[in-house]
Scaffold this active site. Structure first.
Site, PDB file in Angstrom:
ATOM      1  N   ASN A   9     -51.663  13.632 -23.691  1.00  0.00           N
ATOM      2  CA  ASN A   9     -52.615  13.601 -22.587  1.00  0.00           C
ATOM      3  C   ASN A   9     -54.011  13.647 -23.213  1.00  0.00           C
ATOM      4  O   ASN A   9     -54.469  14.717 -23.615  1.00  0.00           O
ATOM      5  CB  ASN A   9     -52.367  14.804 -21.666  1.00  0.00           C
ATOM      6  CG  ASN A   9     -53.364  14.875 -20.526  1.00  0.00           C
ATOM      7  OD1 ASN A   9     -54.135  13.945 -20.316  1.00  0.00           O
ATOM      8  ND2 ASN A   9     -53.345  15.974 -19.789  1.00  0.00           N
ATOM      9  N   LYS A  11     -56.812  13.197 -21.831  1.00  0.00           N
ATOM     10  CA  LYS A  11     -57.841  13.728 -20.920  1.00  0.00           C
ATOM     11  C   LYS A  11     -59.120  12.885 -21.017  1.00  0.00           C
ATOM     12  O   LYS A  11     -59.028  11.668 -21.170  1.00  0.00           O
ATOM     13  CB  LYS A  11     -58.094  15.214 -21.219  1.00  0.00           C
ATOM     14  CG  LYS A  11     -56.785  16.018 -21.232  1.00  0.00           C
ATOM     15  CD  LYS A  11     -56.974  17.507 -21.260  1.00  0.00           C
ATOM     16  CE  LYS A  11     -55.611  18.180 -21.327  1.00  0.00           C
ATOM     17  NZ  LYS A  11     -55.671  19.633 -21.228  1.00  0.00           N
ATOM     18  N   HIS A  93     -51.257  17.686 -12.628  1.00  0.00           N
ATOM     19  CA  HIS A  93     -51.829  18.439 -13.752  1.00  0.00           C
ATOM     20  C   HIS A  93     -52.729  19.552 -13.203  1.00  0.00           C
ATOM     21  O   HIS A  93     -53.466  19.349 -12.231  1.00  0.00           O
ATOM     22  CB  HIS A  93     -52.619  17.509 -14.681  1.00  0.00           C
ATOM     23  CG  HIS A  93     -52.933  18.179 -15.981  1.00  0.00           C
ATOM     24  ND1 HIS A  93     -53.962  19.083 -16.097  1.00  0.00           N
ATOM     25  CD2 HIS A  93     -52.325  18.132 -17.192  1.00  0.00           C
ATOM     26  CE1 HIS A  93     -53.975  19.560 -17.336  1.00  0.00           C
ATOM     27  NE2 HIS A  93     -52.991  18.996 -18.024  1.00  0.00           N
ATOM     28  N   GLU A  95     -55.470  20.715 -14.155  1.00  0.00           N
ATOM     29  CA  GLU A  95     -56.909  20.415 -14.098  1.00  0.00           C
ATOM     30  C   GLU A  95     -57.234  19.612 -12.838  1.00  0.00           C
ATOM     31  O   GLU A  95     -58.296  19.787 -12.235  1.00  0.00           O
ATOM     32  CB  GLU A  95     -57.348  19.684 -15.379  1.00  0.00           C
ATOM     33  CG  GLU A  95     -57.366  20.654 -16.572  1.00  0.00           C
ATOM     34  CD  GLU A  95     -57.105  20.023 -17.919  1.00  0.00           C
ATOM     35  OE1 GLU A  95     -57.186  18.792 -18.065  1.00  0.00           O
ATOM     36  OE2 GLU A  95     -56.789  20.790 -18.866  1.00  0.00           O
ATOM     37  N   GLU A 165     -46.251  23.551 -17.531  1.00  0.00           N
ATOM     38  CA  GLU A 165     -47.459  23.922 -18.273  1.00  0.00           C
ATOM     39  C   GLU A 165     -48.077  25.159 -17.634  1.00  0.00           C
ATOM     40  O   GLU A 165     -48.814  25.048 -16.638  1.00  0.00           O
ATOM     41  CB  GLU A 165     -48.482  22.790 -18.224  1.00  0.00           C
ATOM     42  CG  GLU A 165     -47.993  21.486 -18.812  1.00  0.00           C
ATOM     43  CD  GLU A 165     -49.149  20.567 -19.156  1.00  0.00           C
ATOM     44  OE1 GLU A 165     -49.239  20.146 -20.305  1.00  0.00           O
ATOM     45  OE2 GLU A 165     -49.988  20.279 -18.275  1.00  0.00           O
ATOM     46  N   GLY A 171     -54.973  24.608 -23.307  1.00  0.00           N
ATOM     47  CA  GLY A 171     -56.246  24.546 -24.018  1.00  0.00           C
ATOM     48  C   GLY A 171     -56.790  25.901 -24.419  1.00  0.00           C
ATOM     49  O   GLY A 171     -57.964  26.027 -24.790  1.00  0.00           O
ATOM     50  N   SER A 211     -51.055  24.289 -25.348  1.00  0.00           N
ATOM     51  CA  SER A 211     -51.364  24.718 -26.721  1.00  0.00           C
ATOM     52  C   SER A 211     -50.208  24.501 -27.699  1.00  0.00           C
ATOM     53  O   SER A 211     -50.004  25.284 -28.627  1.00  0.00           O
ATOM     54  CB  SER A 211     -51.814  26.179 -26.738  1.00  0.00           C
ATOM     55  OG  SER A 211     -52.998  26.321 -25.984  1.00  0.00           O
TER      56      SER A 211
END
Ligand code: PGA
Length: 248
Positions: A9, A11, A93, A95, A165, A171, A211
């Site tokens: 991904n 991003k 996702h 985000e 996730e 992250g 991560s």
């Protein structure tokens, strides 16, 4: 046997030149393994260009808007993705949920729209730190799946993979430990079995993301219900991505 999947991904990173070079390198030099699929979820603006280089790496989009066309300034339709030879889409996702207020109901619309147009779905789910600390992580993730994905027909569901996730691990450099990961992946597979069947559950790929890197990939992938990874930061360089790939 279910497929293993390693997905990148990217991003909102990389420029055109960097994306093309990295995509080419992935196509050429990632290890070929039986029943391991690679997918790159690239920034939309590069998809068309990258599709010219697709070989062993499938091309995925990070986002789209669930309408055919019209007055949706700034958005991208599924048909525009299909024009760019995209085969996969990322939906759910954290985000997108957090920064763009994508709710479970809206995600269900995206899921339906993607399947009506035969795109394969990687559906992301994962609990907040608060839900984890209150020991509500299982209910949290179950409701994400029930409200946005589990309405699909068996045939459509078979064209989905799931990426677990935990939000607190994305992250942040913090990964869930093996027990936490296996508990959730096992639970997800059992919910799929309850909703569909044992054979559907056994053939669904469930990936871990958050991560993941070359140092922790081996222990994460040793969990029996982990079928691959969705990789953010460590997918931006060939060297760090291949270190993960060799453990699958
Ligand atoms: P990360 O991102 O590997 O940088 O934690 C994973 C993701 O957001 O898909």
């Amino acid at each position: 046997m279910r497929k293993k999947i390693l997905a990148a991904n990217w991003k909102m990173n990389l420029n055109l030149e960097e994306s093309k070079a990295l995509f080419k390198k992935f196509n050429q030099d990632l290890p070929d393994q039986n029943s391991l699929d690679y997918i790159v979820f690239a920034p939309s603006i590069f998809l068309h260009e990258l599709s010219k280089e697709t070989d062993k790496i499938a091309l995925g989009a990070q986002n789209f808007y669930p309408a055919e066309k019209g007055a949706f300034t700034g958005e991208i339709s599924v048909f525009q993705l299909l024009d760019a030879h995209v085969t996969h889409v990322l939906i759910g996702h954290s985000e997108r949920r957090m920064y763009f207020n994508e709710s479970n109901i809206f995600l269900k619309e995206k899921v339906n729209y993607a399947r009506q147009n035969e795109l394969k779905i990687m559906f992301c789910c994962g609990e907040s730190l608060e839900a984890r600390d209150n020991n509500q992580h299982l209910e949290f993730v179950k409701s994400q799946l029930e409200e946005s994905l589990f309405h699909l027909s068996e045939q459509d569901f078979l064209n989905c993979s799931i990426a677990y996730e935990p939000i607190w691990a994305i992250g942040t450099g913090r990964t869930a430990n093996e027990n936490q990961i296996e508990e959730m992946h096992h639970a997800i597979r059992s919910w799929i079995e309850e909703k569909y069947s044992k054979s559907v559950a056994e053939s669904t790929s469930i990936l871990y993301g958050g991560s993941c890197n070359g140092s922790n990939a081996e222990s994460i992938f040793s969990c029996p219900n982990v079928d691959g990874g969705l990789i953010g930061g460590a997918s931006l360089k060939f060297e760090s991505f291949v270190e993960i790939a060799i453990h699958l």
